[in-house]
Motif scaffolding. Structure first.
Motif, PDB file in Angstrom:
ATOM      1  N   LEU A 160       0.829  -1.199   0.000  1.00 54.36           N
ATOM      2  CA  LEU A 160       0.000   0.000   0.000  1.00 54.36           C
ATOM      3  C   LEU A 160       0.865   1.250   0.000  1.00 54.36           C
ATOM      4  CD1 LEU A 160      -2.772   1.350   0.172  1.00 54.36           C
ATOM      5  CD2 LEU A 160      -2.689   1.043   2.655  1.00 54.36           C
ATOM      6  N   VAL A 161       1.894   1.279   0.835  1.00 52.69           N
ATOM      7  CA  VAL A 161       2.782   2.446   0.898  1.00 52.69           C
ATOM      8  C   VAL A 161       3.482   2.654  -0.439  1.00 52.69           C
ATOM      9  CG1 VAL A 161       4.953   3.289   1.874  1.00 52.69           C
ATOM     10  CG2 VAL A 161       3.138   2.454   3.378  1.00 52.69           C
ATOM     11  N   TRP A 162       3.984   1.577  -1.034  1.00 51.04           N
ATOM     12  CA  TRP A 162       4.676   1.737  -2.323  1.00 51.04           C
ATOM     13  C   TRP A 162       3.740   2.282  -3.389  1.00 51.04           C
ATOM     14  CZ3 TRP A 162       3.712  -0.628  -7.063  1.00 51.04           C
ATOM     15  CH2 TRP A 162       4.631  -0.290  -8.069  1.00 51.04           C
ATOM     16  N   SER A 163       2.568   1.692  -3.525  1.00 45.81           N
ATOM     17  CA  SER A 163       1.663   2.090  -4.603  1.00 45.81           C
ATOM     18  C   SER A 163       1.035   3.462  -4.364  1.00 45.81           C
ATOM     19  CB  SER A 163       0.576   1.033  -4.816  1.00 45.81           C
ATOM     20  OG  SER A 163      -0.136   0.787  -3.615  1.00 45.81           O
ATOM     21  N   LYS A 164       0.842   3.832  -3.102  1.00 41.74           N
ATOM     22  CA  LYS A 164       0.255   5.135  -2.807  1.00 41.74           C
ATOM     23  C   LYS A 164       1.266   6.263  -2.942  1.00 41.74           C
ATOM     24  CE  LYS A 164      -2.348   8.466  -1.408  1.00 41.74           C
ATOM     25  NZ  LYS A 164      -3.403   9.010  -2.295  1.00 41.74           N
ATOM     26  N   TYR A 165       2.475   6.079  -2.397  1.00 44.74           N
ATOM     27  CA  TYR A 165       3.428   7.185  -2.319  1.00 44.74           C
ATOM     28  C   TYR A 165       4.476   7.167  -3.421  1.00 44.74           C
ATOM     29  CZ  TYR A 165       1.138   7.650   2.159  1.00 44.74           C
ATOM     30  OH  TYR A 165       0.188   7.795   3.136  1.00 44.74           O
ATOM     31  N   PHE A 166       4.405   6.186  -4.311  1.00 47.79           N
ATOM     32  CA  PHE A 166       5.257   6.202  -5.506  1.00 47.79           C
ATOM     33  C   PHE A 166       5.013   7.500  -6.281  1.00 47.79           C
ATOM     34  CE2 PHE A 166       5.592   5.318 -10.081  1.00 47.79           C
ATOM     35  CZ  PHE A 166       6.924   4.919 -10.166  1.00 47.79           C
ATOM     36  N   ASN A 167       6.085   8.211  -6.582  1.00 44.79           N
ATOM     37  CA  ASN A 167       5.988   9.506  -7.269  1.00 44.79           C
ATOM     38  C   ASN A 167       5.100  10.479  -6.489  1.00 44.79           C
ATOM     39  OD1 ASN A 167       6.772  11.208  -9.424  1.00 44.79           O
ATOM     40  ND2 ASN A 167       4.789  10.907 -10.420  1.00 44.79           N
ATOM     41  N   ALA A 168       5.166  10.408  -5.167  1.00 46.67           N
ATOM     42  CA  ALA A 168       4.383  11.284  -4.286  1.00 46.67           C
ATOM     43  C   ALA A 168       2.887  11.193  -4.584  1.00 46.67           C
ATOM     44  CB  ALA A 168       4.860  12.734  -4.389  1.00 46.67           C
ATOM     45  N   GLN A 211       1.409  10.839  -7.301  1.00 45.57           N
ATOM     46  CA  GLN A 211       1.002  11.462  -8.567  1.00 45.57           C
ATOM     47  C   GLN A 211       0.953  10.411  -9.673  1.00 45.57           C
ATOM     48  OE1 GLN A 211       2.849  15.874  -8.289  1.00 45.57           O
ATOM     49  NE2 GLN A 211       4.236  14.233  -7.655  1.00 45.57           N
ATOM     50  N   SER A 212       0.017   9.493  -9.495  1.00 51.27           N
ATOM     51  CA  SER A 212      -0.210   8.409 -10.446  1.00 51.27           C
ATOM     52  C   SER A 212      -1.713   8.212 -10.561  1.00 51.27           C
ATOM     53  CB  SER A 212       0.460   7.120  -9.966  1.00 51.27           C
ATOM     54  OG  SER A 212      -0.026   5.997 -10.663  1.00 51.27           O
ATOM     55  N   CYS A 213      -2.188   8.022 -11.783  1.00 47.41           N
ATOM     56  CA  CYS A 213      -3.638   7.910 -11.999  1.00 47.41           C
ATOM     57  C   CYS A 213      -4.225   6.646 -11.394  1.00 47.41           C
ATOM     58  CB  CYS A 213      -3.959   7.981 -13.487  1.00 47.41           C
ATOM     59  SG  CYS A 213      -3.159   6.691 -14.465  1.00 47.41           S
ATOM     60  N   VAL A 214      -3.384   5.653 -11.096  1.00 45.25           N
ATOM     61  CA  VAL A 214      -3.885   4.410 -10.511  1.00 45.25           C
ATOM     62  C   VAL A 214      -3.433   4.228  -9.066  1.00 45.25           C
ATOM     63  CG1 VAL A 214      -4.232   3.147 -12.672  1.00 45.25           C
ATOM     64  CG2 VAL A 214      -1.970   3.163 -11.592  1.00 45.25           C
ATOM     65  N   ALA A 215      -2.913   5.279  -8.454  1.00 41.99           N
ATOM     66  CA  ALA A 215      -2.535   5.188  -7.045  1.00 41.99           C
ATOM     67  C   ALA A 215      -3.783   4.970  -6.192  1.00 41.99           C
ATOM     68  CB  ALA A 215      -1.826   6.463  -6.611  1.00 41.99           C
ATOM     69  N   PRO A 216      -3.702   4.140  -5.152  1.00 36.81           N
ATOM     70  CA  PRO A 216      -4.836   4.040  -4.228  1.00 36.81           C
ATOM     71  C   PRO A 216      -5.166   5.422  -3.671  1.00 36.81           C
ATOM     72  CG  PRO A 216      -3.210   2.327  -3.787  1.00 36.81           C
ATOM     73  CD  PRO A 216      -2.581   3.266  -4.758  1.00 36.81           C
ATOM     74  N   ASP A 217      -6.393   5.852  -3.849  1.00 34.34           N
ATOM     75  CA  ASP A 217      -6.774   7.199  -3.430  1.00 34.34           C
ATOM     76  C   ASP A 217      -7.223   7.230  -1.972  1.00 34.34           C
ATOM     77  OD1 ASP A 217      -7.606  10.015  -4.838  1.00 34.34           O
ATOM     78  OD2 ASP A 217      -9.011   9.512  -3.230  1.00 34.34           O
ATOM     79  N   TYR A 218      -7.916   6.169  -1.539  1.00 37.45           N
ATOM     80  CA  TYR A 218      -8.365   6.091  -0.151  1.00 37.45           C
ATOM     81  C   TYR A 218      -8.536   4.629   0.227  1.00 37.45           C
ATOM     82  CZ  TYR A 218     -13.054   5.437  -2.199  1.00 37.45           C
ATOM     83  OH  TYR A 218     -14.142   4.971  -2.929  1.00 37.45           O
ATOM     84  N   VAL A 219      -8.544   4.380   1.543  1.00 35.96           N
ATOM     85  CA  VAL A 219      -8.692   3.031   2.078  1.00 35.96           C
ATOM     86  C   VAL A 219     -10.035   2.905   2.775  1.00 35.96           C
ATOM     87  CG1 VAL A 219      -7.855   1.436   3.861  1.00 35.96           C
ATOM     88  CG2 VAL A 219      -6.235   2.550   2.318  1.00 35.96           C
ATOM     89  N   LEU A 220     -10.687   1.764   2.575  1.00 36.04           N
ATOM     90  CA  LEU A 220     -11.907   1.401   3.300  1.00 36.04           C
ATOM     91  C   LEU A 220     -11.615   0.158   4.129  1.00 36.04           C
ATOM     92  CD1 LEU A 220     -14.514   1.838   0.438  1.00 36.04           C
ATOM     93  CD2 LEU A 220     -14.611   3.051   2.615  1.00 36.04           C
ATOM     94  N   CYS A 221     -11.888   0.211   5.420  1.00 37.49           N
ATOM     95  CA  CYS A 221     -11.655  -0.944   6.282  1.00 37.49           C
ATOM     96  C   CYS A 221     -12.421  -0.748   7.584  1.00 37.49           C
ATOM     97  CB  CYS A 221     -10.170  -1.131   6.561  1.00 37.49           C
ATOM     98  SG  CYS A 221      -9.393   0.236   7.447  1.00 37.49           S
ATOM     99  N   SER A 222     -12.461  -1.787   8.388  1.00 37.34           N
ATOM    100  CA  SER A 222     -13.086  -1.683   9.706  1.00 37.34           C
ATOM    101  C   SER A 222     -12.147  -0.926  10.649  1.00 37.34           C
ATOM    102  CB  SER A 222     -13.378  -3.070  10.269  1.00 37.34           C
ATOM    103  OG  SER A 222     -12.158  -3.728  10.572  1.00 37.34           O
TER     104      SER A 222
END
Length: 336
Positions: free
Chosen positions: A99-107, A109-120
Motif C-alpha cells: 500500500l505504501v509503495w503504490s500510494k506514495y510512488f511519485n508522491a 502522482q499516479s492515476c492508478v494510485a490508491p486514493d483512499y482506504v476502506l476498512c473496519s
C-alpha cells in the motif's frame, strides 16, 4: 493527448513538422505541438480520425464537445478516486508495504494510485503501526531529505493539495509536514474521514491517504458503488470469497488484489477506465486495436451466377422457399 490525423493540419507552423526516416523508406510526417489550453483548442478545430486523451474529466468534456463536431471517436483515460478495500484475514506487514509503495510512488502522482482506504476500525488500528514502520523503512525518519521521496509537480498543485488537507475534518496521524518552496508534502495518513470530507471531493493525486471506516465488507462495497467508477480498484485480503465478492459486486476500469499499480504493467491486460474514469483501453495489442479500424472486406468472383437468380426479381414462392432453406440452421449454403 494523441491525435491520429486525417490530413495533417497545415495551419501549423512548418517548423513543427519533421520527416521520419527509417532504414528502407520514408514515412509521412507528424505534427508535434507543445502548449496548453489555447493550443489544444486550436488543434481540436481540425478533423482527426481518432483522439486519445489522458487527463481530467473537465478537459475531457471539452474534448468530447469539440470531437462531436466531426464525429471523431475518442479514447479517454481519466483517472479518478481508486479505492482500496482491506477486509478479512490480511498479512498486515505485506499489505502495508504494498500500500505504501503504490500510494506514495511519485508522491502519489499516479492515476492508478490508491486514493483512499476502506476498512473496519479494528483493521485500521492494526494497519496504522504497520504503515508508520513501513514509511520509516522506505523513506527514513526525515522523508524530506530522502532521495526517494518525490516532489509535487508544480506550485499550483502543491497549493491545491494543501488546501484539501487543510479543509479536511479528518485527523492527521502520520506526516502532514510540508514546504512550499521545496514543493514537498510528507507522506501523510488521515483518519476519521467522512464521506463528504474535502479529501473525498475529487481525485487527490498526491501523498495524502484518507482512511475511511466501514465496518462490513458490504458497507465498503456500497460506499464504492455510490461513487464514480474508478480507473482501478484494489482489495487486500487472504480470503478468496472477499476478493471475489468485491470483484463481482463493483465496476472499475481495472482490478487488482493484494497489490497496487502492477496490473497496468502487464501488456497482455487492457488498460483503461469505465464510465467517469474513461472510455476505451490500450497497452500491448489493445493499443493496436484502439488505433485500428476493423474493416469488413468481402472479395467475390463471378462463379455460380445462376444460383444468384434466387435473389433476383421476379420473386416467387418457390424462390422464397429455396432462400429460406439456404438461410436455415440446417444449411451451410450462402447464395449472397
Amino acid at each position: 493527448m494523441w491525435f491520429i490525423p486525417r490530413n495533417y493540419p497545415r495551419t501549423l507552423e512548418s517548423s513543427q513538422y519533421r520527416t521520419i526516416q527509417n532504414h528502407h523508406h520514408e514515412l509521412d510526417c507528424y505534427a508535434v505541438v507543445s502548449g496548453g489550453a489555447e493550443e489544444t483548442k486550436a488543434l481540436l478545430q481540425n478533423r482527426f480520425d481518432h483522439i486519445f486523451y489522458t487527463g481530467s474529466q473537465a478537459v475531457a468534456r471539452s474534448i468530447l464537445r469539440a470531437a462531436s463536431d466531426h464525429l471523431t471517436p475518442v479514447t479517454l483515460e481519466l483517472g479518478g478516486k481508486c479505492p482500496c478495500l482491506i477486509y478479512g484475514k490480511v498479512n498486515m506487514a505485506s499489505a502495508a508495504q504494498r500500500l505504501v509503495w503504490s500510494k506514495y510512488f511519485n508522491a502519489g502522482q499516479s492515476c492508478v494510485a490508491p486514493d483512499y482506504v476502506l476498512c473496519s476500525q479494528a483493521t485500521r488500528d492494526a494497519l496504522l503501526p504497520a504503515l508508520r514502520q513501513t514509511l520509516e523503512e522506505f523513506y527514513s525518519k526525515d522523508p524530506q531529505t530522502c532521495p526517494d521521496v518525490s516532489r509535487i509537480v508544480s506550485p499550483q498543485h502543491w497549493t491545491r493539495l494543501m488546501e484539501l488537507l487543510n479543509r479536511s475534518r479528518g485527523k492527521v496521524v502520520v506526516g502532514g509536514e510540508s514546504n512550499q518552496e521545496d514543493k514537498y508534502i510528507a507522506p501523510t495518513v488521515v483518519v476519521d474521514v467522512a464521506e463528504d470530507d474535502a479529501l473525498m471531493e475529487e481525485e487527490i493525486f498526491g501523498p495524502i491517504l484518507p482512511i475511511i471506516t466501514a465496518e462490513s465488507l458490504q458497507q465498503g462495497i456500497d460506499f464504492v458503488n455510490r461513487k464514480e467508477k474508478p480507473l482501478a480498484l484494489y482489495v487486500f485480503s487472504e480470503e478468496s470469497s472477499i476478493v471475489n465478492a468485491v470483484l463481482e459486486k463493483t465496476s472499475s476500469g481495472g482490478f487488482c488484489s493484494n497489490d497496487g499499480i502492477v496490473h497496468m504493467t502487464l501488456p497482455t491486460l487492457p488498460f483503461g477506465g469505465v464510465g467517469g474514469s474513461g472510455w476505451g483501453s490500450y497497452h500491448g495489442r489493445w493499443s493496436f486495436e484502439t488505433f485500428s479500424h476493423r474493416r469488413a472486406v468481402m472479395l467475390r468472383g463471378w462463379a455460380l451466377e445462376r444460383l444468384n437468380s434466387l435473389r433476383y426479381p421476379p420473386y416467387s414462392e418457390q424462390k422464397l422457399s429455396w432462400l429460406r432453406w439456404t438461410t436455415s440452421a440446417k444449411s451451410s449454403c450462402s447464395l449472397m
